[in-house]
Design an enzyme around this catalytic site. Structure first.
Site, short mmCIF file in Angstrom:
data_model
loop_
_atom_site.label_atom_id
_atom_site.label_comp_id
_atom_site.label_asym_id
_atom_site.label_seq_id
_atom_site.Cartn_x
_atom_site.Cartn_y
_atom_site.Cartn_z
N ASP A 165 35.04 46.49 52.63
CA ASP A 165 36.35 45.98 52.20
C ASP A 165 37.30 45.78 53.38
OD1 ASP A 165 39.04 45.87 51.03
OD2 ASP A 165 38.08 46.51 49.18
N SER A 180 39.51 41.33 49.83
CA SER A 180 39.04 42.03 48.64
C SER A 180 39.33 41.20 47.38
CB SER A 180 39.67 43.42 48.59
OG SER A 180 38.99 44.26 47.71
#
Length: 268
Positions: A162, A49
């Site tokens: 993510d 991320s």
């Protein structure tokens, strides 16, 4: 690394794992600035991320002072726009991909200065997906696609979100890349612990943080050195405190230097 290598001063291969943490990712820059100043340079980098965003820029050779200036000038419109077509999330992160391309070029992983991997998750199967081939920008975008908030990214037929859902601190992967000694940089501190969510964004982010904490805690004990900045007092949804979080990154890295200098001979 064995005892003989330590006695001979042989430098172990260093792996750097950069966690996710939304806008808390600014703290990674402060950590990297201190490590670079001290001549402590990784041989392998893996990021999830926000850690993938910073890690990709670092491995592409973007100077850290320039990366700091970029973070201090960022606002959410730099990264997102409303998702209007086939909305699987509130926002589309195509602008993020364009931002990455603008600042590191339309490069592939093989073009980077250091071996780098971005961690993502297949939303269909729940599997961890390691992205280390092809174009960098869409892979970083996929690694940062917070489920429900940011649109998934399709790569090689897989719908990716993510990586913090399954592996928020990818220490295990930098070991697999060849690291003998690992530094885990954990910026996933939830904001305002104990505070009730006040809007849908905070509610969704709170859920994501709970998942991230579980995946992060599993890997913290695997680090040879864990660096965790004190940033929970700052919002992980806003960029207004980026300068303070970068400074907290520096402070936490400074505190880790005695341990790092003991085990990591400086890279010439």
């Amino acid at each position: 690394m064995n005892l003989i290598d330590r006695i001979m001063g042989k430098r172990p291969k260093l792996g750097l794992a950069l966690s996710g943490g939304a806008t808390h990712g600014a703290a990674h820059i402060g950590i990297l600035q201190v490590l670079e100043r001290e001549g402590i340079r990784p041989d392998f980098v893996a990021g999830t991320s926000a850690g993938a965003l910073v890690g990709a820029a670092y491995c592409a050779g973007v100077p850290l002072d320039e990366l700091e200036k970029l973070f201090l000038s960022i606002a959410w419109p730099t990264f997102i726009k409303f998702s209007l077509i086939k909305p699987l999330a509130l926002f589309d992160t195509q602008p993020m991909e364009e931002f990455i391309r603008k600042n590191i070029g339309d490069c592939e992983f093989k073009d980077l200065n250091l071996p780098f991997a971005a961690i993502s998750c297949d939303i269909v199967t729940g599997e961890r997906v390691v992205l280390d081939e092809g174009l960098v920008a869409p892979c970083v975008r996929a690694s940062a696609a917070i489920p429900g908030l940011f649109s998934p990214v399709e790569i090689n037929g897989r719908l990716l979100v993510d990586g913090g859902v399954v592996d928020n601190l990818p220490v295990e992967h930098v070991r697999a890349m060849g690291a003998d000694f690992t530094i885990g940089c954990d910026v996933s501190s939830p904001s305002k612990r104990g505070k009730r969510p006040e809007n849908p964004f905070e509610n969704l982010l709170a859920m994501v943080y709970i998942m991230q904490e579980r995946s992060t805690s599993l890997n913290q004990d695997m680090c040879d050195c864990l660096i965790k900045p004190n940033i929970s007092q700052y919002s992980s949804w806003g960029f207004g405190d980026s300068d303070k979080m970068i400074e907290e990154g520096r402070i936490s890295a400074e505190a880790a230097l005695p341990q790092l200098n003991k085990f990591m001979p400086k890279k010439k």
